[in-house]
Motif scaffolding. Structure first.
Motif, PDB file in Angstrom:
ATOM      1  N   THR A 156     -25.497   4.433 -39.087  1.00 11.17           N
ATOM      2  CA  THR A 156     -24.443   4.740 -40.063  1.00 11.17           C
ATOM      3  C   THR A 156     -23.986   3.472 -40.776  1.00 11.17           C
ATOM      4  N   LYS A 178     -24.252   2.890 -44.882  1.00 18.83           N
ATOM      5  CA  LYS A 178     -23.054   2.528 -45.651  1.00 18.83           C
ATOM      6  C   LYS A 178     -23.264   1.215 -46.399  1.00 18.83           C
ATOM      7  N   ARG A 231     -19.524   7.295 -50.090  1.00 19.88           N
ATOM      8  CA  ARG A 231     -19.280   5.896 -50.465  1.00 19.88           C
ATOM      9  C   ARG A 231     -18.959   5.766 -51.947  1.00 19.88           C
ATOM     10  N   ASP A 235     -22.969   0.724 -50.464  1.00 18.44           N
ATOM     11  CA  ASP A 235     -21.938  -0.155 -51.006  1.00 18.44           C
ATOM     12  C   ASP A 235     -22.540  -1.288 -51.825  1.00 18.44           C
ATOM     13  N   TYR A 275     -24.070  10.011 -47.572  1.00 21.33           N
ATOM     14  CA  TYR A 275     -23.467   8.681 -47.668  1.00 21.33           C
ATOM     15  C   TYR A 275     -23.301   8.250 -49.119  1.00 21.33           C
TER      16      TYR A 275
END
Length: 236
Positions: A31, A35, A70, A39, A66
């Motif tokens: 995870t 992420k 995000r 990002d 995600y």
């Protein structure tokens, strides 16, 4: 049955237990990798509005989720998030998890998207399973807009492992197939993972293939004892 067809059939077989096995085998650290990829990629985007993100070899849709979550954290406005995968079993699970997202069954070498239509193409732990990899990278280049990003998360071959890298290799070869086999009742599928890593590319060779396919490297970093490598490149 071709090698590519065998790989797809294997993923069809393990689709019902795939998510549970992933969480257990990675101890949840995947995870963080996902992420981080989202990002950083959003940070490279010049605009806060993105028309299209295409997640290739999307499996059960984890990375798509995600990208969506995000985006909210990063203040990004996303037009569409599309998943593409050749495994009907994996896509079937993905559609149940994310009924509001769009999925297509197709190989990485034949994306059902128009030329220059995507802002970001991602592939998480899937480029290793694309037998015609160079054709797949050229297809990514075709579908991306000029300046668009390709985001790759993958288990790369490590030619000169550090002491921690040797621990990683021991885990991959000895622990992972047994646990994955128990969860999925398919030992062969999880024996395939370390074998496929050993037969895959080093980071340097992957970088070269991306550059040969018309991409400019922006970011490369390996995480967690070099288990997972993130590569971000821009279409020239």
């Amino acid at each position: 049955m071709t090698r590519q067809e065998k790989i797809v059939s294997m993923f069809n077989d393990i689709a019902p237990t795939y998510d549970r096995a992933n969480r257990v085998l990675s101890m949840g650290v995947d995870t963080f990798w996902r992420k981080k990829a989202c990002d950083l990629a959003y940070g490279y985007c010049e605009n806060k509005t993105i028309d299209s993100i295409v997640d290739v070899a999307c499996g059960t849709g984890d990375m798509m989720g995600y990208w969506s979550r995000r985006a909210q954290t990063s203040g990004m406005n996303i037009g569409e998030i599309v998943g593409v995968d050749p495994s009907e079993g994996m896509v079937g699970v993905g559609k149940e998890k994310f009924p509001d997202l769009s999925f297509h069954i197709a190989p990485a070498t034949e994306l059902p998207r128009e030329d220059g239509s995507a802002d970001i193409i991602s592939i998480s732990y899937g480029i290793r399973n694309v037998v015609e990899r160079q054709a797949g990278l050229r297809e990514f280049n075709r579908v991306l807009k000029n300046g668009g990003l390709v985001v790759i998360l993958e288990f790369m071959k490590n030619e000169n492992p550090s002491p921690l890298g040797k621990v990683r290799d021991w885990y991959m070869n000895n622990v992972l197939p047994r646990i994955g086999g128990l969860i999925s009742n398919n030992y062969e599928a999880y024996r395939y993972l370390p074998d496929s890593i050993e037969g895959f590319l080093t980071v340097g060779k992957m970088r070269q293939e991306l550059e040969d396919a018309g991409f400019e490297m922006l970011y490369t970093k390996s995480f967690s004892m070099d288990i997972s490598t993130l590569m971000i490149a821009r279409k020239k």
